[in-house]
Design a protein around this motif. Structure first.
Motif, PDB file in Angstrom:
ATOM      1  N   ALA A 252       0.873  -1.171   0.000  1.00 27.49           N
ATOM      2  CA  ALA A 252       0.000   0.000   0.000  1.00 27.49           C
ATOM      3  C   ALA A 252       0.908   1.217   0.000  1.00 27.49           C
ATOM      4  O   ALA A 252       2.061   1.125   0.439  1.00 27.49           O
ATOM      5  N   ASN A 253       0.413   2.376  -0.460  1.00 26.92           N
ATOM      6  CA  ASN A 253       1.246   3.571  -0.479  1.00 26.92           C
ATOM      7  C   ASN A 253       1.842   3.808   0.903  1.00 26.92           C
ATOM      8  O   ASN A 253       1.152   3.646   1.889  1.00 26.92           O
ATOM      9  N   PRO A 254       3.104   4.189   1.016  1.00 25.51           N
ATOM     10  CA  PRO A 254       4.055   4.410  -0.072  1.00 25.51           C
ATOM     11  C   PRO A 254       4.859   3.172  -0.455  1.00 25.51           C
ATOM     12  O   PRO A 254       5.748   3.285  -1.290  1.00 25.51           O
ATOM     13  N   VAL A 255       4.589   2.013   0.149  1.00 25.86           N
ATOM     14  CA  VAL A 255       5.398   0.821  -0.152  1.00 25.86           C
ATOM     15  C   VAL A 255       4.622  -0.061  -1.120  1.00 25.86           C
ATOM     16  O   VAL A 255       3.811  -0.890  -0.703  1.00 25.86           O
ATOM     17  N   ASN A 256       4.835   0.161  -2.410  1.00 22.66           N
ATOM     18  CA  ASN A 256       4.103  -0.608  -3.401  1.00 22.66           C
ATOM     19  C   ASN A 256       4.929  -1.747  -3.972  1.00 22.66           C
ATOM     20  O   ASN A 256       4.538  -2.391  -4.944  1.00 22.66           O
ATOM     21  N   TRP A 257       6.039  -1.979  -3.356  1.00 23.33           N
ATOM     22  CA  TRP A 257       7.012  -2.872  -3.956  1.00 23.33           C
ATOM     23  C   TRP A 257       7.875  -3.363  -2.818  1.00 23.33           C
ATOM     24  O   TRP A 257       8.749  -2.653  -2.378  1.00 23.33           O
TER      25      TRP A 257
ATOM     26  N   TYR B  36       4.154   2.365   7.078  1.00 24.50           N
ATOM     27  CA  TYR B  36       4.863   1.235   7.650  1.00 24.50           C
ATOM     28  C   TYR B  36       4.355  -0.003   6.943  1.00 24.50           C
ATOM     29  O   TYR B  36       3.147  -0.224   6.840  1.00 24.50           O
ATOM     30  N   TYR B  37       5.269  -0.793   6.447  1.00 24.11           N
ATOM     31  CA  TYR B  37       4.862  -1.969   5.681  1.00 24.11           C
ATOM     32  C   TYR B  37       4.969  -3.237   6.517  1.00 24.11           C
ATOM     33  O   TYR B  37       5.983  -3.460   7.180  1.00 24.11           O
ATOM     34  N   SER B  38       3.920  -4.036   6.495  1.00 24.07           N
ATOM     35  CA  SER B  38       4.018  -5.391   7.048  1.00 24.07           C
ATOM     36  C   SER B  38       3.463  -6.340   5.992  1.00 24.07           C
ATOM     37  O   SER B  38       2.475  -6.010   5.332  1.00 24.07           O
TER      38      SER B  38
END
Lengths: 494, 180
Positions: free
Chosen positions: A86-91, A423-425
């Motif tokens: 999800a934004n901002p971690v799309n990758w 924050y990406y999980s």
């Protein structure tokens, strides 16, 4: 030529007096094993009854692999939104795992190609299994970007095939370079592996024929291409093998360089650095040797291959792990130095954030596994303790996975504007998919050790003392290669 | 099957060790034979010279493959991006050898690898699943631990008695005739 001979004649007389030191050569096949012992040992693994542990491991590996099958089936059926991006971690998860698996593959090519060019003969006993590891790691790596495109049935858009939109691929993008780099890498690795297998497949063809197993003899024979050990063939074969090693060397360096371009060509703080290509290549070799040790040490113990994978081999692998791990540690330090020296506030923040921000836990796992773990390999006592080496190799694998996680996720989660931070999980689907790739890899590797010779018999025979045609004539050059009497061992042995 | 093969392919002799084979190969070479071969379980270092073989021409085929690959890459990227459908992406030029280089580089390696392997197979005349040598009952040992020299009957110097004598003198054992 004339100049060369003149200079030899005109050389100072002292040069003729100089006797270069004779360094003892390491014994690569211990206990003076004969040619037929090698053939019987390696072929015996395939010809024997399937061991019980193999079935246990195979069923377990199939079970683990089903997590990947389940994960990607759910993804294709539902949509790429089931991943935690999800934004901002799309990758994140997909590229972390892609780089992780590709990196593991690189040690196989290093062993088979670069060490071949450097005439490191100790590579012979481990190169077949390491190349197999490369191919299976590329298979696992390819799963992630291919399924990240979302509509998997359009994955062929990655290749320059005319399509109904009449638009071509964007060759300015490192991602498109990656498509070519990884598909070339996979293809050339398979070709290189196959060429190495041909003489050994001929051995198996003949042995299964003699044993009366016509079906397996036919199948091995089909792929052996009618190999008959002709020296006129060996001459072309050896040249072809050398050229494949020669092209695989720049290939393996370019593949991880291009993988690092995926990041380095972007403008994101923490990614946009020129140190990435060499740092990624060193990291790839580091992680790959970790995986080679993880795989080869149990194999050596289970099949009793101590005469072929000697302590010398383990020492060499540990030392390469130590050297590349230290290069990686240096790169971590240099990144921080440049972030400070470059005086760019975003770059500086990206690195402070890596070490002390929300993802500090991942950063310190990475540092302890990648920088501290390999330092134990300085000590002979550690290198001689295979259990400890195996445990340390697991730490290397873990650390290198976290390296990719740290690089990719921290830079994306904290970019220029605090308003867009996140924050990406990973989601459970992502975790399952990744967990399952270890099963995919193990299934393929178990099939390999069951049906194909795990060591190149022809190459092993060529590094034994009795393979040297000049063994008896100038034995003074052969210190450490065993006594000259061993030359006579070429014949049939019990 | 008759007692004597209708047509002879040649004579095969067995050698137990690599040095024996090496020195025998030198003698066969010096005797002027051209259509002959050594069967070895692994590439014996220096045997090419002992047999008088010239350097393999596989590298020329590889070079041709590599050049083709590089030109293919550059042409592909120029044709798709600057000729067939020019499209401005990120304000970058339609074509530049700089951004075309990584892909061309990979294709150079890919084409070299294919050319090398195909070249090796063609030069070796493989796949050939049937060959008179493979009919020899002990040939299996040639993949394992034994060495053979085969001299073909079509060689102009071939003479059943003299050739057999040469191989015997060179240390060959179990000399046998091969069926074509």
């Amino acid at each position: 030529m004339a100049h060369a001979s003149e200079s030899t004649v005109g050389a100072p007389a002292i040069l003729r007096e100089v006797k270069p030191a004779v360094l003892p050569r390491a014994i690569l096949v211990e206990h003076g094993r004969s040619f037929s012992w090698i053939t019987d040992k390696i072929s015996g693994i395939i010809e024997g009854k399937t061991p019980g542990w193999w079935w246990v491991c195979f069923i377990l590996a199939c079970f683990v692999a089903s997590f990947t099958v389940g994960g990607i089936t759910y993804l294709v059926a539902t949509g790429v939104g089931v991943w935690g991006h999800a934004n901002p971690v799309n990758w994140a998860w997909d590229i972390v795992n892609f780089v992780f698996w590709i990196g593991i593959g690189h040690a196989g090519t290093l062993i088979s190609a670069i060490l071949c060019l450097l005439r490191q003969k100790w590579r012979t006993s481990i190169n077949r299994a390491a190349e197999a590891m490369t191919i299976f790691a590329v298979v696992c790596a390819a799963i992630f970007p291919v399924f990240h495109v979302g509509r998997i049935w359009y994955a062929w858009y990655l290749f320059p095939i005319p399509n109904s939109n009449v638009i071509w691929q964007n060759f300015r993008s490192p991602l498109e370079w990656d498509v070519f780099a990884v598909s070339t890498y996979g293809t050339v690795s398979v070709l290189f592996w196959y060429v190495g297998l041909i003489p050994d497949l001929a051995v198996l063809r003949d042995r299964f024929y003699a044993a009366g197993n016509k079906l397996r003899s036919f199948l091995y024979g089909l792929f052996a291409m009618g190999w008959r050990g002709s020296n006129r063939h060996w001459s072309n074969y050896e040249m072809a093998y050398l050229i494949l090693a020669g092209v695989s060397t720049p290939l393996v360096l370019s593949v991880h360089t291009i993988v690092s371009f995926d990041f380095a060509v972007s403008l994101l703080p923490g990614w946009h650095t020129t140190i990435f290509p060499p740092y990624f290549v060193a990291g790839a070799i580091f992680s790959g040797f970790g995986m080679v040790l993880t795989l080869m040490l149990p194999l050596r113990a289970v099949y009793g291959l101590q005469d072929l994978i000697t302590q010398y081999h383990i020492d060499c692998m540990c030392k390469i792990t130590l050297a590349t791990g230290t290069i990686v540690g240096y790169a971590y330090g240099m990144e921080f130095f440049i972030a400070w020296y470059g005086a760019n506030p975003y770059e500086g923040f990206a690195f402070i954030n890596r070490a002390f921000g929300h993802y500090a836990w991942a950063y310190w796992i990475m540092i302890s596994c990648n920088v501290i773990t390999p330092q134990f390999f300085w000590f002979r006592k550690v290198r001689e303790n295979t259990t400890l080496v195996w445990v340390l190799s697991i730490f290397v694998n873990v650390g290198m996975w976290f390296e990719r996680f740290v690089i990719i996720v921290t830079s994306l989660a904290r970019d220029f504007l605090p308003s867009s931070w996140g924050y990406y999980s990973p989601s459970i689907v992502e975790i399952f998919t990744f967990f399952g790739t270890f099963g995919v890899f193990s299934v393929l590797f178990l099939l390999f050790i069951r049906f194909l010779p795990i060591m190149p018999m022809a190459e092993l025979k060529a590094v034994t003392p009795q393979a040297d045609v000049h063994g008896g004539h100038h034995g003074d050059h052969k210190t450490g290669l065993g006594d000259p009497a061993s030359v006579e061992q070429g014949g049939p042995q019990p | 099957m008759s007692d004597r093969p209708a047509k002879s392919y040649g004579i095969i002799a067995t050698f137990q060790t690599a040095p024996q084979l090496y020195h025998a190969a030198e003698q066969v070479r010096d005797a002027g034979y051209r259509h002959w071969d050594c069967i070895t379980p692994f590439p014996v270092h220096g045997l090419d010279r002992a047999m008088g073989l010239r350097r393999s021409i596989v590298p020329r085929i590889s070079l041709a493959g590599g050049i083709t690959g590089f030109i293919t890459g550059m042409t592909l990227i120029w044709w798709t991006g600057a000729w067939d459908y020019p499209l401005i992406v990120g304000g970058k030029p339609y074509f530049s050898p700089m951004f075309a280089f990584p892909v061309s580089y990979e294709l150079t390696i890919l084409f070299t690898a294919f050319a090398t392997i195909i070249g090796m197979f063609v030069l070796n005349g493989l796949p050939m699943h049937y060959h008179p040598v493979l009919k020899y009952e002990h040939i299996r040992r040639g993949m394992d631990d034994t060495f053979f020299i085969v001299i073909e009957a079509r060689d102009p110097r071939f003479n059943a008695a003299n050739t057999r004598a040469l191989l015997e003198k060179a240390g060959g054992t179990a000399i046998a005739e091969l069926e074509a």
